[in-house]
Design a protein around this motif. Structure first.
Motif, PDB file in Angstrom:
ATOM      1  N   ASP A 246       0.813  -1.224   0.000  1.00  0.00           N
ATOM      2  CA  ASP A 246       0.000   0.000   0.000  1.00  0.00           C
ATOM      3  C   ASP A 246       0.845   1.272   0.000  1.00  0.00           C
ATOM      4  O   ASP A 246       0.300   2.375  -0.046  1.00  0.00           O
ATOM      5  N   VAL A 247       2.159   1.146   0.048  1.00  0.00           N
ATOM      6  CA  VAL A 247       3.060   2.303   0.033  1.00  0.00           C
ATOM      7  C   VAL A 247       3.369   2.686  -1.418  1.00  0.00           C
ATOM      8  O   VAL A 247       3.658   1.828  -2.245  1.00  0.00           O
ATOM      9  N   THR A 248       3.317   3.969  -1.700  1.00  0.00           N
ATOM     10  CA  THR A 248       3.596   4.458  -3.050  1.00  0.00           C
ATOM     11  C   THR A 248       5.102   4.537  -3.292  1.00  0.00           C
ATOM     12  O   THR A 248       5.831   5.167  -2.523  1.00  0.00           O
ATOM     13  N   LEU A 249       5.562   3.899  -4.358  1.00  0.00           N
ATOM     14  CA  LEU A 249       6.964   3.999  -4.758  1.00  0.00           C
ATOM     15  C   LEU A 249       7.131   5.283  -5.576  1.00  0.00           C
ATOM     16  O   LEU A 249       6.485   5.444  -6.619  1.00  0.00           O
ATOM     17  N   VAL A 250       7.964   6.188  -5.113  1.00  0.00           N
ATOM     18  CA  VAL A 250       8.185   7.453  -5.820  1.00  0.00           C
ATOM     19  C   VAL A 250       9.562   7.403  -6.458  1.00  0.00           C
ATOM     20  O   VAL A 250      10.587   7.495  -5.775  1.00  0.00           O
TER      21      VAL A 250
ATOM     22  N   SER B 191       2.538   4.243  -7.888  1.00  0.00           N
ATOM     23  CA  SER B 191       3.859   4.850  -7.946  1.00  0.00           C
ATOM     24  C   SER B 191       3.751   6.313  -8.345  1.00  0.00           C
ATOM     25  O   SER B 191       2.694   6.797  -8.747  1.00  0.00           O
ATOM     26  N   GLY B 192       4.884   7.007  -8.228  1.00  0.00           N
ATOM     27  CA  GLY B 192       4.959   8.412  -8.570  1.00  0.00           C
ATOM     28  C   GLY B 192       6.360   8.772  -9.008  1.00  0.00           C
ATOM     29  O   GLY B 192       7.207   7.896  -9.214  1.00  0.00           O
ATOM     30  N   VAL B 193       6.615  10.074  -9.134  1.00  0.00           N
ATOM     31  CA  VAL B 193       7.912  10.558  -9.609  1.00  0.00           C
ATOM     32  C   VAL B 193       8.343  11.764  -8.795  1.00  0.00           C
ATOM     33  O   VAL B 193       7.535  12.648  -8.482  1.00  0.00           O
TER      34      VAL B 193
END
Length: 835
Positions: free
Chosen positions: A397-401, A425-427
């Protein structure tokens, strides 16, 4: 309520030089301005010296009331008439503007109950809004302009979209953009709906603030706090709302007090509905540089001092957990260094695994026991990426940035398996940077074309949860920051022509239609020239007198400055401050830096002119409003100092490239722009696309979309005539992107005629000499050797992995001379013409 067929909203020019907002996710009729009321959907905001009052329920979210006040002030800026802001419909007999959320506005609820307004297009959506004209909304009231949000930010975005529609730029305060005055304001609203945004969390990181926003805030704008405090952050939050952003990482260098040292700061963010986060080296909203005191807390080391570190994190989560935040997990050094640890790599991974587990226990205790409802991010930045790739397990559930390489090229994105993660995910992207191989803290020269290529690629590979961009001091990164955030709001509004399209729209919105085409050309040329070598990187550039490379470059800069100066004199006086900040200072500054380093006789004069231009920025523009904001020498790097240029003097006149036929030769080499192949074969699901504005001497070409497997028959073919038999070196210049993810490489193959292809992999390890060279010259160069006969041949380039972007093709038969850009094309090209 009036409805119309669904249409894709586009930015359009309307009567009296009014401009609709940028292309966004929308349906229903376009939101635009007219001179007079001419249809039932038209609403008079200001007519005959009277303004429609703005009604907001007192029980609605505070940001909605703030947005109402901003809208009222914006209407006054344009018309000279300020509408009142009230909370009740009682006694009204004139048209009104009703602003509110579906969940908290009794006014909106009443309209829905009486079937005057249908909320179905936005109900239950994230940050959506509708603007529509309603007949006879209440007894005695002839008409209303209803701005309804699905949530508190949606309503605020709706109000400020109306502000932009009447001609008020998001940069009205931050870049002194003056709106054009109008007596009457009539809006045409036919159920105009926007949202939900392409990316859920969209924001900026204020960073490396020592030479700009911190001294400006402390010494000019907010001297009472002597820092970047609540007064400054209120203006930052307002800007984010105007750009439909919702997310902020605050300044965090030692020169700034930690964001939470001012209790008012988090209250300001909450009032403006801005979600707070913290950078890759600041777990759980803690600013370690300003808040971790080793004298009282001991060593910053979870292995040796875990109880103290955990208690430190617990304090912050306990006090901030009731606000809307994202929480950075993991641990690095106090300030952007590796996590202190003694042991093997598996032991380091185990320790980091425990840290994340302990952090999540705090979030479950103080924020929400349902952790999948708590926004959490993990940023595999620098050495953390290695740890992650060697086995660190991050909860689903953690967003990979995913970070870029600090220079605008994303290091990697999610694999197909990682794209299945519930956290998405994100950037983390950069428009400003302090670090190796060299800083770029002065001017913002990252082309919108590169932002589009990298962020579209990221979005296509699932990075849709969070986009955060390092903007340094905000100024002078206004243009790049705006494009990044508009793209995050609606990624599909832009294609491979994004740079051209955006700059034209931006120039019209900011300065009006009369000079928009010329200003767009100026900015396009500014990005093209500075992409080849950032002004901060000129000591590392290899510009040469060969092929009159230096003379050509200085000639183009001189023409750019001449056009800029002419435009400055032609604009209305009230537009000139904004033009100086957004256009003239960056253009003149970058041109002068090139004179300083490429023309030795001009070095001292150019240096002094840079100081003079910077003095104007700080002390003259808008009466000294931006004093201390602009430094002409961040970190006092050698490139800024009053030294003589390292290059030899320029001699000779600027040559004119002959309009020879494609494929013509010059002694010793053939040079071709990659975006002009003789033939381009795509394949199933993919096509070759020219990316306008991304390239060092023209544009570039890529096989898109990058989500598809590269078909075996995909090829670029270039017919050429070899001047002699022998060995030909084929140099392929590419944009220095990286492999899309850990399961791919960055390979292509080259063949001449029917020979066996030669394979090249352009991927580089971060911080390697090859990577450093690539980012400083904005090119990855692959080389192969081929034995050929004199005469006609065909060069074939096959991409083997998605993500390659080709820029130039050069065949060297033994006479190629050293240059920074490579030899000029041996035939003429056409591109974004000067108006």
């Amino acid at each position: 309520m009036h409805t119309s067929p669904t249409t894709q909203f586009r930015s359009v020019l309307v009567a009296l030089n009014f401009f609709a907002v940028s292309s966004t996710i929308s349906f229903g009729g376009p939101l635009s301005l007219k001179e007079t009321v001419s249809s039932p959907s038209d609403f008079p905001i200001v007519a005959n010296g009277r303004a429609a009052e703005i009604l907001v329920d007192k029980a609605d979210a505070e940001v909605v009331r703030i947005a109402a006040g901003l809208l009222a002030s914006d209407i006054e800026r344009v018309s000279g008439v300020k509408p009142g802001v009230g909370g009740t419909i009682t006694g009204r007999t004139a048209p009104v503007i009703i602003l509110g959320t579906l969940e908290k506005s009794a006014l909106i609820a009443d309209l829905i109950k009486r079937r005057k307004f249908d909320p179905k297009s936005i109900k239950g959506k994230w940050e959506s809004f509708i603007v529509t004209t309603v007949d006879a909304p209440f007894p005695g009231v002839p008409a209303a302009l209803v701005i309804a949000g699905s949530d508190r930010r949606g309503a605020a975005y709706g109000a400020l979209t109306l502000s932009e529609t009447i001609g008020v730029s998001p940069w009205e305060w931050w870049a002194d953009v003056a709106p054009q005055k109008r007596e009457n304001l009539v809006v045409s609203a036919v159920a105009h709906t926007e949202g939900s945004p392409s990316v859920q969390y969209r924001g900026i990181f204020i960073n490396d603030e020592d030479w700009g926003i911190q001294p400006w805030a402390a010494g000019t704008f907010e001297p009472a706090s002597k820092n970047i405090g609540p007064k400054t952050y209120a203006k930052v939050c307002e800007l984010l709302l105007r750009l439909k952003a919702n997310y902020l990482w605050p300044a965090m260098h030692k020169c700034s007090k930690a964001f939470n040292c001012f209790p008012e700061n988090k209250a300001v963010a909450d009032r403006y509905a801005i979600v707070m986060g913290s950078s890759h080296c600041e777990p759980l909203l803690r600013n370690n540089v300003g808040e971790w005191d080793p004298k009282t807390r001991g060593e910053w080391n979870y292995q040796k001092n875990g109880a103290q570190v955990l208690s430190y994190w617990e304090e912050r989560v306990k006090e901030s957990g009731r606000y809307e935040n994202t929480y950075t997990l993991g641990m690095r050094g106090v300030h952007d260094g590796a996590m202190p640890f003694e042991g093997t790599t598996p032991e380091r991974i185990a320790m980091l695994q425990k840290i994340i587990s302990d952090q999540r226990e705090l979030l479950a205790k103080y924020v929400n026991p349902k952790l999948d409802q708590v926004p959490q991010i993990f940023i595999p930045y620098k050495e953390v990426l290695t740890v992650y790739q060697k086995g660190l397990k991050v909860p689903q559930d953690v967003t990979l940035v995913w970070p870029d390489d600090n220079h605008g090229y994303i290091r990697r994105l999610s694999t197909p398996e990682e794209q299945k993660r519930s956290g998405g995910s994100g950037v983390y992207y950069h428009l400003s940077y302090y670090g190796s191989p060299e800083d770029y803290l002065w001017l913002c020269t990252t082309p919108p074309a590169l932002i589009w290529e990298e962020m579209r690629k990221a979005y296509d590979h699932g990075a849709r949860k969070l986009w955060i961009v390092n903007v340094g001091d905000i100024k002078p990164a206004e243009v790049g920051m705006e494009f990044f955030l508009r793209m995050a709001w609606n990624v599909d509004a832009w294609n491979e022509n994004a740079q051209t399209t955006f700059l034209e729209e931006w120039a019209r919105r900011t300065f009006g239609k009369e000079h928009a085409a010329e200003i767009a050309w100026v900015m396009d040329e500014y990005y093209r020239l500075n992409y080849t070598a950032k002004p901060e990187h000129l000591l590392n550039a290899q510009f040469s007198t060969n092929y009159d490379e230096i003379a050509q470059r200085l000639h183009r800069f001189a023409a750019l400055v001449a056009k800029t100066d002419a435009l400055h004199s032609q604009l209305r006086p009230e537009q000139r401050d904004a033009f100086f900040e957004l256009v003239a200072y960056p253009v003149r500054g970058s041109a002068l830096m090139n004179e300083k380093h490429l023309e030795p006789g001009m070095a001292r004069e150019a240096y002094e002119k840079i100081q003079a231009e910077t003095k104007v920025y700080n002390e003259v523009i808008h009466g000294g409003k931006w004093n201390r904001m602009m430094s002409a020498a961040p970190r006092n790097r050698q490139v800024f100092l009053p030294a003589t240029a390292k290059n030899p003097p320029v001699s000779g006149s600027v040559p004119v490239i002959d309009n020879a036929a494609a494929g013509a030769t010059e002694p010793g080499y053939i040079s071709m722009e990659a975006e002009h192949p003789t033939r381009a074969i795509g394949g199933d699901g993919v096509a070759w696309k020219t990316i306008s504005g991304l390239g060092r001497s023209g544009d570039s070409i890529a096989l898109l979309p990058t989500t598809e497997t590269v078909p075996q028959n995909s090829v670029l073919e270039f017919d050429f005539t070899a001047p002699k038999a022998g060995i030909a070196k084929v140099l392929i210049y590419a944009i220095p992107t990286h492999a899309l993810h850990s399961g791919l490489q960055l390979r292509y193959s080259v063949a001449i005629d029917h020979e066996p292809p030669r394979m090249v992999d352009l991927e580089t390890a971060e911080s390697s000499p090859a990577w450093s060279a690539n980012v400083l010259r904005a090119a990855a160069i692959g080389t192969t050797e081929h034995s050929i006969n004199q005469g006609k041949h065909t060069l074939k380039i096959h991409p083997l992995d998605p993500g390659l972007v080709f820029d130039k093709v050069v065949l060297d038969f033994g006479g190629l001379k050293p240059t920074h850009l490579g030899p000029p094309a041996t035939h003429s090209e056409s591109r974004f013409p000067q108006p």
